[in-house]
Design a protein around this motif. Structure first.
Motif, PDB file in Angstrom:
ATOM      1  N   CYS A  63      -0.819  -1.312  -5.864  1.00  0.00           N
ATOM      2  CA  CYS A  63      -0.494  -2.553  -5.151  1.00  0.00           C
ATOM      3  C   CYS A  63      -0.313  -2.293  -3.661  1.00  0.00           C
ATOM      4  CB  CYS A  63       0.791  -3.158  -5.717  1.00  0.00           C
ATOM      5  SG  CYS A  63       0.665  -3.810  -7.389  1.00  0.00           S
ATOM      6  N   ALA A  64       0.490  -1.276  -3.351  1.00  0.00           N
ATOM      7  CA  ALA A  64       0.795  -1.002  -1.949  1.00  0.00           C
ATOM      8  C   ALA A  64      -0.445  -0.559  -1.188  1.00  0.00           C
ATOM      9  CB  ALA A  64       1.884   0.063  -1.858  1.00  0.00           C
ATOM     10  N   VAL A  65      -1.244   0.307  -1.791  1.00  0.00           N
ATOM     11  CA  VAL A  65      -2.437   0.812  -1.106  1.00  0.00           C
ATOM     12  C   VAL A  65      -3.441  -0.314  -0.891  1.00  0.00           C
ATOM     13  CG1 VAL A  65      -4.359   2.430  -1.227  1.00  0.00           C
ATOM     14  CG2 VAL A  65      -2.094   3.130  -2.032  1.00  0.00           C
ATOM     15  N   ALA A  66      -3.626  -1.165  -1.897  1.00  0.00           N
ATOM     16  CA  ALA A  66      -4.609  -2.245  -1.790  1.00  0.00           C
ATOM     17  C   ALA A  66      -4.273  -3.203  -0.655  1.00  0.00           C
ATOM     18  CB  ALA A  66      -4.698  -3.004  -3.113  1.00  0.00           C
ATOM     19  N   VAL A  67      -2.992  -3.502  -0.476  1.00  0.00           N
ATOM     20  CA  VAL A  67      -2.591  -4.403   0.603  1.00  0.00           C
ATOM     21  C   VAL A  67      -2.697  -3.696   1.955  1.00  0.00           C
ATOM     22  CG1 VAL A  67      -0.673  -5.732   1.573  1.00  0.00           C
ATOM     23  CG2 VAL A  67      -1.127  -5.813  -0.879  1.00  0.00           C
ATOM     24  N   ALA A  68      -2.222  -2.452   2.017  1.00  0.00           N
ATOM     25  CA  ALA A  68      -2.276  -1.709   3.281  1.00  0.00           C
ATOM     26  C   ALA A  68      -3.714  -1.507   3.752  1.00  0.00           C
ATOM     27  CB  ALA A  68      -1.584  -0.360   3.122  1.00  0.00           C
ATOM     28  N   ALA A  69      -4.629  -1.324   2.806  1.00  0.00           N
ATOM     29  CA  ALA A  69      -6.036  -1.092   3.143  1.00  0.00           C
ATOM     30  C   ALA A  69      -6.790  -2.384   3.422  1.00  0.00           C
ATOM     31  CB  ALA A  69      -6.717  -0.326   2.008  1.00  0.00           C
ATOM     32  N   GLY A  70      -6.132  -3.530   3.262  1.00  0.00           N
ATOM     33  CA  GLY A  70      -6.792  -4.803   3.514  1.00  0.00           C
ATOM     34  C   GLY A  70      -7.799  -5.178   2.448  1.00  0.00           C
ATOM     35  N   LEU A  71      -7.606  -4.657   1.221  1.00  0.00           N
ATOM     36  CA  LEU A  71      -8.512  -5.009   0.126  1.00  0.00           C
ATOM     37  C   LEU A  71      -8.159  -6.380  -0.440  1.00  0.00           C
ATOM     38  CD1 LEU A  71      -8.585  -1.566  -1.747  1.00  0.00           C
ATOM     39  CD2 LEU A  71      -9.924  -2.318   0.242  1.00  0.00           C
TER      40      LEU A  71
END
Length: 718
Positions: free
Chosen positions: A409-417
């Motif tokens: 969840c955190a990576v997907a939001v931080a990466a702008g996915l």
């Protein structure tokens, strides 16, 4: 982030009324067919037909004022007076006073049959708002069992949740329901102003006297303004419209939710175009960080769903659904109908037959589902390194842990996915990964968001949480999800949640109080984290906040309970004792070790009750810490984590690292706090630049106050 400009109604009585649009509600009171239809109560009151036409005089102008309020960005709230069909919520005093008065009673009484339906009864056509003022999907409707709008309703909590401090009141009737709401709002600390040109009643003399009483004695109760200045503000608005270059920028970075909606309104992009871009961005990021996702919506189906939203979707001004065309994803321990839920454990996997209610609210609000995200197996861990689907690394460093258990969840939001993601938090599983990826992680009060459709990790502590790029975007998602679910056994009825007195200045001007852990706890952080936390505290003080000494003992005791006592055994009950014993050899090695320890522990029943008693003692002590009427603080501020480990450090000693990471996150769920992690600085680690997060914690049900204060810090941080 620039501060918002304030607006002033300089000709208001007894003196100028100043307000900020983002913290002001435009309230349309009881503009129902019951009162304004030619076949309703209003046309027959006292059997005097001359009374009705003056009441209807505000119907033509009010839609124009409502349009101005929408354009200014005010929160729009409607109220409707009405009672249950069985009249169970109608006070006997009112019923008898109306029907058995010495004068013979009113010509129309509550529940009497009228051509438009039973008068003042919920569910009848006559109970609805008139067509000229039809609410938009983003606007709130508060049903009230009486004249005032606060008693027996969720209004006060809705206002607090949105950080509203000022109320502009319109509607009918002035001498009764409008001024009743103003009186109640004034008692709760709101600054209230009635627009006299947008309110009326059934007795013109009483209307005039009521308005005079409001602003008399130097504004004893509030303000009165004709409304012409308010209307003029709407004429002065010149919005900057997005351009084609703004639309092209979508190809490079996912815009903010507000920017995205502006692009949709302008017709420069549509959800289908956005989804094509999102899917392409996800595919490209897979080559960098391949363990973010567990499953994704079939591309053809995702595009088809987006196309459905695109077809014929035209919206005047802001009338589109609140999350229209916003892409999101969920942690793979949350159900989406027809999609396999794995909880990162193949033996546990099943195909969901229904969508979790909280996720359905998002879909109903126009959000577009993209897929399921990786997590620590069975949501057991804070590192992001316990999944058979791979280890996602922090968005900011391929060597450092993403945090867990809501790692993907955190990576997907931080990466702008995706624009936002929904995870779960039992011991810090939203806050830790949010901090390690430099975004916002909001854990609402337990029981305020439905937990049905979530694979439980520790059911009495679990709650869904929101990952977003800003406090405001997290808040907008929360508004949609924050709905009481009577079928959730851990749900808290809205009326059971605390409310508090409003400071009309807001925390940015009025200030707030906060506490921090003792030096002995902060010294357990890395040296760089200690320094950044000190800077964050100074920044808070520069915002007008006051640091208050507190007793941190109950927080520390609560943190020890989550894994150092019998409470951890609830994980066996939540996931299923039989499932764990039958499948333990198939679990991830670290997860297996955790559950082997639980299964081999010699636990007596009396220890469970002892620990429950300790938990309740901690809850009572913490409640006192946040009791403002007894000198308590508004928020507790802590480092979200004491350090940011590398993936290798986690693999070398997974249990010890995990335990240390929860130093500041473990207490919150045990003592029923809400919390939000926000970025507070950066740490240089070799070639990597890593985010540092702090968490704001507030008492149960004080989510609105928490987000208000976190937003002040976020703005101060730039």
């Amino acid at each position: 982030m620039a501060s918002e400009s304030k607006l002033t109604l300089s000709t208001a009585f007894p003196y100028a009324f100043t307000f900020s649009p983002s913290t002001t509600a435009f309230v349309v009171i009881d503009m129902q067919r019951d009162f304004l239809d030619s076949n309703g109560f209003g046309s027959n009151i006292d059997e005097n037909p001359a009374i009705f036409p003056p009441v209807c005089r505000i119907v033509p102008p009010l839609p124009h004022f409502l349009r101005v309020a929408r354009r200014l960005g005010l929160h729009i709230i409607y109220t409707r007076e009405g009672y249950l069909p069985n009249l169970a919520d109608l006070p006997a005093a009112r019923r008898l006073r109306e029907t058995k008065a010495p004068t013979g009673g009113q010509s129309v009484n509550i529940s009497d049959e009228r051509p438009t339906g039973r008068f003042s009864v919920k569910g009848e056509a006559s109970h609805d708002i008139i067509d000229e003022l039809k609410p938009w999907p983003t606007e709130l409707i508060v049903d009230k069992p009486g004249k005032g709008s606060f008693w027996g309703t969720r209004l006060h909590r809705l206002l607090l949740a949105r950080g509203i401090t000022h109320l502009i009141l319109t509607g009918v009737n002035t001498e009764c329901c409008v001024t009743s709401m103003l009186h109640d709002g004034n008692d709760r600390g709101y600054e209230c102003c009635i627009l006299s040109g947008c309110t009326t009643g059934f007795d013109e003399n009483m209307v005039a006297s009521s308005l005079d009483l409001v602003w008399g004695r130097d504004g004893l109760l509030g303000y009165v303004s004709h409304g012409s200045e308010f209307y003029e503000y709407g004429r002065q608005i010149n919005r900057t419209k997005p351009t084609l270059s703004d639309a092209k920028r979508v190809l490079e970075v996912l815009p903010s939710n507000a920017e995205l909606k502006d692009l949709y309104r302008a017709g420069l992009i549509d959800p289908e175009i956005l989804m094509l871009n999102v899917l392409d961005r996800i595919t490209r990021y897979d080559t960098i960080n391949p363990a973010v996702w567990i499953s994704r919506e079939n591309p053809e189906e995702a595009i088809a769903n987006a196309r459905k939203q695109s077809t014929g979707a035209t919206f005047p001004d802001e009338s589109m659904p609140p999350l229209f065309g916003i892409p999101f994803a969920v942690k793979d321990n949350i159900d989406v109908k027809g999609v396999v839920t794995t909880a990162a454990c193949d033996r546990f996997a099943y195909t969901a037959t229904a969508t979790a209610p909280a996720i359905q609210h998002l879909l109903d609000a126009g959000a577009i589902y993209v897929g399921k995200l990786n997590l620590d197996q069975l949501a057991t861990g804070l590192t992001g390194c316990r999944s058979p689907y791979g280890i996602p690394h922090s968005y900011h460093s391929e060597k450092h842990a993403s945090g867990g258990s809501s790692s993907g969840c955190a990576v997907a939001v931080a990466a702008g996915l995706v624009s936002f993601a929904i995870g779960t938090d039992t011991a810090g599983s939203v806050r830790i990964p949010a901090a390690f990826n430099g975004i916002v992680g909001f854990k609402p009060t337990k029981g305020t968001i439905s937990a049905r459709g979530v694979v439980p990790a520790c059911q009495s502590l679990d709650t869904m949480g929101i990952f977003a790029r800003s406090v405001e975007e997290a808040r907008q998602v929360w508004y949609v999800m924050d709905q009481y679910d009577a079928l959730d056994p851990y749900a808290k009825p809205p009326e059971s949640l605390p409310t508090w007195m409003v400071d009309y200045r807001g925390p940015g001007e009025g200030g707030f109080t906060f506490g921090i852990p003792p030096d002995s706890a902060i010294e357990l952080c890395s040296a760089k984290y200690q320094e950044l936390f000190r800077v964050a505290v100074e920044r808070l003080q520069s915002c007008g906040a006051t640091l208050v000494d507190i007793d941190y003992t109950p927080f520390a005791q609560a943190g020890d309970l989550i894994y150092g006592a019998s409470l951890v055994h609830e994980r066996l009950a939540s996931i299923g004792h039989d499932f764990i014993t039958e499948n333990i050899e198939t679990l991830h090695p670290t997860t297996k070790t955790v559950f082997q320890g639980l299964l081999s522990a010699k636990l007596s029943a009396w220890e469970v009750f002892r620990d429950q008693a300790t938990q309740m003692q901690c809850i009572a002590a913490v409640r006192k810490t946040f009791d403002k009427l007894d000198g308590g603080i508004d928020v507790l501020v802590v480092p979200t984590a004491p350090f940011h480990p590398t993936i290798q450090e986690v693999l070398d000693d997974p249990l010890a690292v995990n335990s240390k990471l929860g130093l500041f996150t473990h207490p919150a769920n045990v003592v029923d706090l809400c919390g939000v992690s926000v970025n507070a600085g950066w740490v240089e680690e070799g070639e990597a630049r890593l985010p540092f997060g702090i968490t704001f914690l507030a008492g149960s049900g004080c989510d609105g106050k928490l987000l208000d204060i976190a937003a002040v810090f976020e703005r101060a941080s730039g």
